[in-house]
Design a protein around this motif. Structure first.
Motif, short mmCIF file in Angstrom:
data_model
loop_
_atom_site.label_atom_id
_atom_site.label_comp_id
_atom_site.label_asym_id
_atom_site.label_seq_id
_atom_site.Cartn_x
_atom_site.Cartn_y
_atom_site.Cartn_z
N VAL A 138 0.81 -1.14 0.04
CA VAL A 138 -0.05 0.06 -0.03
C VAL A 138 1.17 1.02 -0.07
O VAL A 138 1.73 1.38 0.74
N HIS A 139 0.68 2.24 -1.11
CA HIS A 139 1.38 3.48 -1.19
C HIS A 139 0.35 4.53 -1.09
O HIS A 139 -0.25 4.88 -1.94
N GLY A 140 -0.02 4.76 0.17
CA GLY A 140 -0.99 5.96 0.37
C GLY A 140 -2.37 5.63 -0.10
O GLY A 140 -3.03 4.46 0.40
N ASP A 141 -3.10 6.05 -1.27
CA ASP A 141 -4.23 5.57 -1.82
C ASP A 141 -4.07 4.85 -2.90
O ASP A 141 -5.04 4.58 -3.69
N ALA A 142 -2.97 4.20 -3.09
CA ALA A 142 -2.79 3.11 -4.38
C ALA A 142 -2.12 1.66 -3.60
O ALA A 142 -1.60 1.99 -2.60
N LEU A 143 -2.25 0.90 -4.30
CA LEU A 143 -1.59 -0.41 -3.91
C LEU A 143 -1.02 -1.01 -5.31
O LEU A 143 -1.65 -0.93 -6.29
N SER A 144 -0.31 -1.87 -5.13
CA SER A 144 0.45 -2.73 -6.21
C SER A 144 0.99 -4.03 -5.87
O SER A 144 1.48 -4.20 -4.73
N GLY A 145 0.88 -5.16 -6.52
CA GLY A 145 1.45 -6.34 -6.19
C GLY A 145 1.04 -7.39 -7.17
O GLY A 145 0.95 -7.04 -8.32
N GLU A 146 0.74 -8.54 -6.58
CA GLU A 146 0.36 -9.65 -7.28
C GLU A 146 -0.63 -10.61 -6.57
O GLU A 146 -0.57 -10.55 -5.40
N SER A 147 -1.30 -11.46 -7.43
CA SER A 147 -1.91 -12.52 -6.89
C SER A 147 -1.56 -13.79 -7.62
O SER A 147 -0.77 -13.85 -8.72
N ARG A 148 -1.99 -15.06 -7.01
CA ARG A 148 -1.37 -16.21 -7.63
C ARG A 148 -2.45 -17.28 -7.27
O ARG A 148 -2.95 -17.17 -6.18
N ALA A 149 -2.76 -18.03 -8.27
CA ALA A 149 -3.67 -19.18 -8.22
C ALA A 149 -3.04 -20.54 -8.24
O ALA A 149 -2.83 -20.84 -9.51
#
Length: 108
Positions: free
Chosen positions: A79-90
């Protein structure tokens, strides 16, 4: 404000296209709880873990969905303030890029 608490609009870039969903996180009795709504279903988030990171708040969680496919997903975002980034995996499928913005209209 680097906190996951609130409502987020997430986009997952998958091989079959971009999937969008709304995620809601709240803190109750010192514990972060969450749910996700998308593809006509609302599912609880499990195993939510929050770590403070030098670049923001790192959050991981798990989620089981049945639409559009039955999948068990694992997320890892910053989480970067009001934004987020990353990944998901199934499972064994390739990682999926995840981005999102805080839904400021939904904040309490």
């Amino acid at each position: 404000m680097n906190t996951i608490v609130g409502t987020w609009l997430l986009r997952m870039k998958t091989p079959v296209g971009t999937i969008e969903a709304a995620y809601h996180f709240e803190k109750q009795d010192g514990v972060i709880r969450g749910s996700a709504t998308g593809a006509g279903e609302t599912t609880p988030l499990t195993d939510i873990v929050v770590h403070e990171d030098p670049t923001g708040q790192r959050v991981t969680w798990r989620q089981s969905i049945t639409k559009p496919l039955r999948l068990n997903l694992a997320y890892d975002v910053i989480v970067h303030g009001d934004a987020l980034s990353g990944e998901s995996r199934a499972g064994r499928l390739p990682r999926t890029r995840v981005t999102g913005e805080r839904d400021l209209d939904a904040q309490e």
